[in-house]
Write an enzyme that holds these catalytic residues in place. Structure first.
Site, short mmCIF file in Angstrom:
data_model
loop_
_atom_site.label_atom_id
_atom_site.label_comp_id
_atom_site.label_asym_id
_atom_site.label_seq_id
_atom_site.Cartn_x
_atom_site.Cartn_y
_atom_site.Cartn_z
CB SER A 71 18.62 41.20 34.73
OG SER A 71 17.92 40.22 33.98
CE1 TYR B 272 17.32 38.92 39.67
CE2 TYR B 272 16.68 39.09 37.37
CZ TYR B 272 17.65 38.90 38.33
OH TYR B 272 18.96 38.69 37.95
#
Length: 249
Positions: free
Chosen positions: A145, A158
């Site tokens: 990400s 995350y």
């Protein structure tokens, strides 16, 4: 679900999380590229069946298989099933993952453990089987990400799991020396999926869309295009984290 008459020389792809927003488009794109696709899902067989049916209706070849990506036995069964159906595995795209958000100071450790199990252990387990099974000329593509570098507040947990994915990707590429298998990761930026948009108001969505010079959110087809490149012609791209975010960083 599968179609008969698969070409004996067709390449074969496993897409974990293949019924989700990005996974769905990745599955369709690889099938359109001529691959037989195994759509792997965790909890909703109906959604996975819909993706496979869509691929079949579009003239492709697809099947579905349910597996917990963090369970080594179930993942081994997934690869076994793919080999039985299609004769081998050439491409593994690991899109499966979850995103739970909160500032670090108030983050529930149970949520951190849950993300660790799916995002880190799941990537490790899937990559372990891929490293053992993918045929020469194949590709392993993980999902990272852009938030690892963007540093958005509330994304600490995350982003930490995706930083681990980056490390696994870079090292596995080197561990597969001599096998003619590439290992890369795609790192999307703000992308219009249910996972990303959940809980965000329109003002937040507009702000995130304007981060990119192209002034829009990415779409799943944008991400699938990058995966297609890495899964097919990009034989000299290896051990890389590819930021697919419209120029946010």
């Amino acid at each position: 679900m599968a179609t008969p008459g698969t070409s004996a020389d067709a390449r074969v792809a496993i897409v974990t999380g293949g019924s989700g927003g990005i996974g769905r488009e990745v599955s369709r794109r690889l099938a359109a590229d001529g691959m037989s696709v195994l759509v792997a899902y965790a909890g909703n067989p109906d959604t996975a069946d819909q993706v496979a049916k869509l691929i079949v209706d579009e003239g492709g070849t697809a099947s579905t298989f349910g597996a917990d990506v963090a369970d080594e036995t179930q993942v081994a069964d997934l690869f076994d099933a793919t080999e039985r159906l299609y004769g081998g595995v050439d491409v593994v795209v690991h899109t499966a993952g979850i995103m739970l958000l909160s500032p670090l100071a108030t983050f529930e450790l149970a949520d951190l453990d849950r993300m660790h199990r799916i995002n880190i252990r799941g990537t490790f387990v899937v990559n372990q089987q891929a490293a053992r099974r993918v045929r020469p000329g194949g590709a392993i593509i993980n999902f990272s990400s852009s938030v690892v570098k963007l540093g958005f507040e509330s994304y600490t947990g995350y982003a930490a799991t995706k930083g681990a994915v980056d490390a696994m990707t870079l090292i596995l590429a080197r561990e597969l020396r001599g096998r003619d298998i590439t290992v890369n990761a795609v790192a999307p930026g703000p992308t219009a999926t249910d996972l990303f948009l959940d809980g965000k108001d329109q003002a937040t969505i507009d702000r995130l869309a304007n981060l990119a010079p192209l002034q829009r959110l990415g779409g799943p087809p944008d991400i699938a295009e990058a995966v297609s490149f890495l899964a097919g012609p990009a034989r000299w791209v290896n051990g890389q984290i590819i930021y697919v975010n419209g120029g946010v960083i």
